[in-house]
Design an enzyme around this catalytic site. Structure first.
Site, mmCIF file in Angstrom:
data_model
loop_
_atom_site.group_PDB
_atom_site.id
_atom_site.type_symbol
_atom_site.label_atom_id
_atom_site.label_comp_id
_atom_site.label_asym_id
_atom_site.label_seq_id
_atom_site.Cartn_x
_atom_site.Cartn_y
_atom_site.Cartn_z
ATOM 1 C CB SER A 123 34.189 18.761 52.112
ATOM 2 O OG SER A 123 33.671 18.318 53.587
ATOM 3 C CG HIS A 135 36.457 18.725 47.082
ATOM 4 N ND1 HIS A 135 36.980 19.003 47.984
ATOM 5 C CD2 HIS A 135 34.579 18.461 47.936
ATOM 6 C CE1 HIS A 135 36.799 19.983 48.833
ATOM 7 N NE2 HIS A 135 35.294 19.787 49.114
ATOM 8 C CD GLU A 177 40.946 19.113 46.375
ATOM 9 O OE1 GLU A 177 41.724 19.648 47.164
ATOM 10 O OE2 GLU A 177 40.046 18.470 47.405
ATOM 11 C CG ASN A 225 38.164 22.441 52.007
ATOM 12 O OD1 ASN A 225 38.543 23.348 52.152
ATOM 13 N ND2 ASN A 225 37.343 21.601 51.853
#
Length: 799
Positions: A123, A146, A158, A197
Site C-alpha cells: 500500500s 495494489h 493500482e 491512499n
C-alpha cells in the site's frame, strides 16, 4: 500485443489481503496456490489452512461460493517452492516490511518462470527499492499491484512500474486485471501510498483536524460525509472502523516516514490524531475488535466520546438544512457551504476545499493525469465524483479563487499556492481538467486521452468522468422505439437491445408491452435480443405501486390481468425464435429474476444478486417464477440418477419460500437461477459486449427455441410432505401463521396442485395456479400490510 495467458497464480502471504486475493482468484476461476511460512507446530501448511478457514467466516464473504475455499491450493516456503515454476503471475502480499519482502524475493528468485510477472501488493512501500533485490532478468517483469480491501468488492487496483519495468509487462498485467479479475486499473507513480491512499488518507486526516476545529461528533460527521456528500454510506469514521484503525495508522505512518515538509507542504497535518492514538492504546481497532469509533451493544450503536474516553449513545444526525444544501447544483452548493455561518456548513466547505487543494498541489508528483486521481477516489473510496470532477462542475475558476482567498486568510491546512496551471493556460481556458480531448497531464502540459489497449474495446460504455467525451448508452446507437418505460435500440443492426427505463428498472405493464414489441422486432429484423439497462439494478421486480390504483378501482381482476400479461411476456421471451439474452448486473429480484430465467441465456456480472423475494411483501412469485421451479425440478430429475422428483422440487421451494437471494452470480447458480452454461463476467463494464457476442454466437449456430413439453409434478402427496415440515416450523415459532399460509400456497403451485404424483402438466397450467395464489394473497389484509410497509419504509414487515 502478445497474449499473456494466466494459467496459475501464486499468492505469497496468507494474511488478510493475501488470503482474500486468493479467494477472488478462485471466484474468477483462476487456479491459485497460497503460500506462507511453515507452521512451527502441527502440519506445515497450518498457517495457510487457518487463513482459508477464516475466509469462510468473513462477512461480506470474499468467496462467491464458500465451498470454493477448498480450491485454494495450500503451500509453504519449505516444501513447495517448486510449484512457483508453474505460475504465470506471482503476487507477493506479505507484511509491510521492506526487509521481509526483500528476503523473500531472494528465496523465490530461483523458482520464478522465465515468463512470469512478479508483483508486490503493497500500500505504500517503494516499488523501485523492492525491485533492487531481484535478479536482473526478473526486474523487467516486476511491478507493484495494489488491491483495495476487500479485494472481491473494491473495484480499484493500482499498478506501479519501476524504471526497469517493461511497458509490455504492465500492459499485459492491466489486461488480465481488467478483464480476468474485473477491476478498474489506475497506473500510479512510485510515491508514498500511491494515489488513492495518498489523497484519501490525507483527506481523512484533514477531516479529523476539521472535526476537532468545529467540535462535531463522529456520528454527525458520518451523516454529513456519507451519501449526502456523494461518498460511501459509511462516511468517515465508520469507514475507518471497517478498514481497521491499525491499518489506517500504518498507512499514516508510511506518510510520516516517507515524507517531510519539503516533499509535502501538508506534512504538519499528518500527525496521528489523538483520538486514534487513544483507541489504538485501548486495543479498539474498529470492526475487527468490535469497537473503534463505534461500538455495538445489543441493538444499540454507541459512539466514542474523545473527551471522556467513554462510549455514549450515538445516532445523532446533521442539521436538515445542510442536507438540503447538498442537493443543490454543485456551484450553488459550494457557495452556500462556504458562506454558511454554522459549524457543519463551514466544516463541509473546509474538507472539500482541502481535498481540491491537496489534489491540485500533488497531481504532478503522484499521477500522470487528473483522470487517475478521480478514478482512484471513485473506485477506491466510493466517491460518486473525484475531487477534480466536483471542482470542475462547480465552476473551475470561481472555486480556485475561493481556495486562493482561504490560503491568503490562513484557513487552509497548508500555505502552498495552487499550481500555476490551475488559473492560467489550457485548464483555465477549458474550465477544468477533463475535456473531450482527454484529461490534464501537468507534466506534459497537455490533455491526454485514455490509454488504448485491446481489452478496453470490450467496454462499449466505460464509466466516464464529468467533462470527458465518450458514448452514453442512453443515446447511443439507433433508436427503434422509445417511451417512458423502455428503449429499443441497436449498435450494429444485428442485435436488438432492450433497456428498461423505469425507476429501479421495475417491470410495469408498459415494460411488458415494450418487451413484447422487442421480440416482434428481433424476430423480424435481428439476430437476437439482449435485455440490458445500462446500470444497476437489472430489475427489482414488478411495479407493485403501479398496480395498486387499478386494484383499488377495479378490484382483483386488474391484478389478475396484469399478472397474466407478465406471464405471457415471459413465455414470449422463452419461445422467441431468436435468442434472448439477459445481461444482469446488481439485483435481479422477483419479476427481474423471472425475466432472467425465462431468457434463453443469462450473462451476469460477478456481483449479481438474484432471487425470488415476493414473500417479503406477503406474495408469491406471480410471473412464472414458481412454474420455472417446477419445470427445472422435472428437468433435473430427468437427467439425474436420483429420480426422486420431490427432492428437486424442495430445493426450489425452499429458495422461493425463504426468499433466498444469491450473494454473487456464483451462488445464484447454486440456487438454480443461473445455469451451468450461463456466463459470469468479472468486469461489469464488459457485460453488454459479452451478451451481444453470446446472442450472435447462438444465432450463428442455428438457435431454435425449446419445444413446449409436458413435464411431471410431485402432486398432492408432495405438497403434503412439504406442508408437514411447515407445520413444525409454524408450531415451533420459526414462522408466523401468514408465513405458513404463503409457503403453503407456494408448495401447492410447485407440486402441481391437487393432482396425482407424476401428473404431466403444461407451463400455462402452473401459471394459472401461480396467478390465482398471487391474487388471493393481494386481497389478504396481512399481505396488504406488508406491501404498504415495504412501500413506506423500504423494509419487510413480519406479521
Amino acid at each position: 500485443m502478445s497474449r499473456f495467458l494466466v494459467k496459475k497464480v501464486a499468492v505469497l502471504g496468507a494474511g488478510v489481503m493475501g488470503a482474500q486475493i486468493a479467494a477472488h482468484l478462485v471466484n474468477v476461476k483462476v487456479p491459485v496456490v497460497l503460500f506462507d511460512l511453515p507452521a512451527k507446530e502441527g502440519p506445515k501448511n497450518g498457517i495457510v489452512s487457518k487463513a482459508i478457514e477464516g475466509l469462510k467466516k468473513l462477512k461480506p464473504s470474499p468467496l462467491g461460493v464458500v465451498d470454493d475455499a477448498s480450491l485454494i491450493v495450500q503451500a509453504n516456503y519449505e516444501e513447495h517452492m517448486e510449484q512457483l515454476k508453474d505460475c504465470d503471475l506471482i503476487i507477493e502480499a506479505i507484511a509491510e516490511r521492506m526487509d521481509w519482502k526483500l528476503d523473500l524475493y531472494k528465496k523465490i528468485a530461483p523458482f520464478i518462470a522465465p515468463h512470469a510477472i512478479v508483483a508486490s501488493n503493497t500500500s505504500g512501500l517503494s516499488i523501485t527499492k523492492l525491485s533492487e533485490a531481484l535478479l536482473e532478468e526478473i526486474k523487467p517483469r516486476f511491478c507493484g499491484i495494489h488491491f483495495f480491501n476487500p479485494p472481491r468488492y473494491m473495484y480499484l487496483v493500482e499498478l506501479i512500474s519501476t524504471p526497469t519495468t517493461q511497458p509490455l509487462v504492465l500492459d499485459q498485467l492491466e489486461t488480465f486485471v481488467t478483464s480476468g479479475l474485473g477491476k478498474g486499473v489506475v497506473r500510479a507513480k512510485d510515491t508514498p501510498n500511491f494515489i488513492a491512499n495518498r489523497v484519501g488518507i490525507a483527506g481523512m486526516l484533514g477531516t479529523m483536524r476539521e472535526v476537532e476545529k468545529f467540535g462535531l461528533s463522529f456520528d454527525v460527521v458520518d451523516d454529513l460525509t456519507g451519501k449526502k456528500l456523494g461518498r460511501a454510506s459509511s462516511g468517515t469514521f465508520r469507514t475507518a472502523d471497517v478498514v481497521g484503525l491499525d491499518t489506517m495508522a500504518h498507512v499514516i505512518k508510511t506518510l510520516q516516514d516517507n515524507l517531510d515538509e519539503k516533499s509535502d507542504p501538508f506534512y504538519p497535518s499528518f500527525g496521528t490524531p489523538d483520538v486514534l492514538k487513544t483507541l489504538l492504546e485501548m486495543g479498539n481497532l474498529g470492526q475487527k475488535s468490535k469497537a473503534g469509533f463505534y461500538k455495538k451493544v445489543g441493538r444499540d450503536v454507541l459512539r466514542f466520546d474523545a473527551a471522556s474516553k467513554e462510549y455514549v449513545p450515538g445516532g445523532e444526525k446533521a442539521d436538515e438544512v445542510y442536507g438540503r444544501m447538498l442537493k443543490k447544483p454543485a456551484g450553488e452548493r459550494l457557495k452556500l457551504l462556504r458562506e454558511s455561518s454554522g459549524p457543519q456548513g463551514q466544516f463541509l466547505w473546509a474538507i472539500l476545499r482541502n481535498g481540491f487543494h491537496y489534489a491540485a498541489v500533488h497531481l504532478a508528483s503522484i499521477a500522470e493525469t487528473a483522470r487517475d486521481v478521480d478514478q482512484a477516489l471513485r473506485w477506491g473510496f466510493g466517491m460518486q465524483q473525484g475531487p477534480f470532477e466536483l471542482w470542475q462542475e462547480a465552476g473551475w475558476l470561481q472555486v480556485a479563487q475561493w481556495i486562493n482567498e482561504d490560503i491568503e486568510a490562513g484557513k487552509t491546512l497548508s500555505k502552498a499556492p495552487l499550481p500555476a496551471w490551475v488559473t492560467k493556460g489550457p485548464v483555465a481556458d477549458a474550465g477544468g481538467v477533463h475535456t473531450a480531448e482527454g484529461s490534464w497531464n501537468p507534466t506534459s502540459g497537455k490533455f491526454e486521452p485514455r490509454r488504448v489497449l485491446p481489452v478496453y474495446q470490450r467496454q462499449i460504455f466505460p464509466e466516464l468522468l464529468r467533462g470527458e467525451a465518450g458514448p452514453k448508452f442512453e443515446t447511443a446507437g439507433k433508436t427503434l422505439h422509445e417511451d417512458d418505460a423502455i428503449r429499443l435500440w441497436t449498435l450494429d443492426d444485428e442485435i436488438l437491445i432492450a433497456s428498461i427505463k423505469t425507476k429501479m428498472h421495475a417491470i410495469s405493464p408498459e415494460v411488458c408491452e415494450g418487451l413484447m414489441q422487442a421480440v416482434d422486432l428481433a424476430e423480424k429484423d435481428y439476430q437476437g435480443l439482449v435485455v440490458w439497462s445500462g446500470d444497476e439494478p437489472f430489475s427489482v421486480g414488478a411495479d407493485l405501486q403501479a398496480m395498486l390504483p387499478a386494484f383499488m378501482v377495479v378490484g382483483v381482476s386488474a391484478i389478475d390481468d396484469a399478472e397474466g400479461f407478465m406471464q405471457q411476456t415471459m413465455l414470449r421471451l422463452r419461445y422467441a425464435t431468436v435468442p434472448v439474452v439477459s445481461a444482469i448486473r446488481g439485483m435481479a429480484l422477483g419479476g427481474g429474476c423471472e425475466l432472467a430465467v425465462y431468457s434463453a441465456k443469462r450473462v451476469a456480472a460477478m456481483e449479481s444478486y438474484i432471487g425470488l423475494v415476493e414473500v417479503g411483501v406477503g406474495l408469491v412469485p406471480g410471473a412464472g417464477g414458481l412454474t420455472y421451479i417446477a419445470r427445472r425440478a422435472a428437468e433435473n430429475a430427468a437427467t439425474s440418477t436420483d429420480k426422486d422428483l420431490l427432492k428437486f422440487v424442495t430445493e426450489g421451494f425452499t429458495a422461493a419460500a425463504m426468499a433466498k437471494v444469491g450473494t454473487s452470480a456464483l451462488e445464484s447458480r447454486k440456487l438454480g437461477f443461473l445455469l451451468d452454461d450461463d456466463i459470469v463476467v468479472p468486469n461489469k463494464d464488459e457485460l453488454l459486449y459479452v451478451a451481444v457476442q453470446q446472442a450472435k454466437a447462438m444465432y450463428d449456430v442455428g438457435y431454435r427455441p425449446p419445444h413446449k413439453r409436458l413435464f411431471p409434478v410431485a402432486g398432492r402427496n408432495g405438497k403434503a410432505t412439504i406442508q408437514g415440515q411447515l407445520v413444525n416450523m409454524r408450531d415451533g415459532g420459526f414462522i408466523s401463521s401468514h408465513d405458513f399460509h404463503i409457503a403453503s400456497l407456494i408448495a401447492g403451485v410447485v407440486t402441481g396442485g391437487d393432482v396425482e404424483a407424476n401428473t404431466m402438466v403444461t407451463e400455462e397450467y402452473l401459471m394459472t395456479l401461480e396467478r390465482h395464489a398471487f391474487c388471493a394473497l393481494v386481497q389478504h389484509p396481512k399481505t396488504q400490510e406488508r406491501i404498504l410497509g415495504m412501500l413506506n419504509t423500504g423494509k419487510p414487515l413480519r406479521n
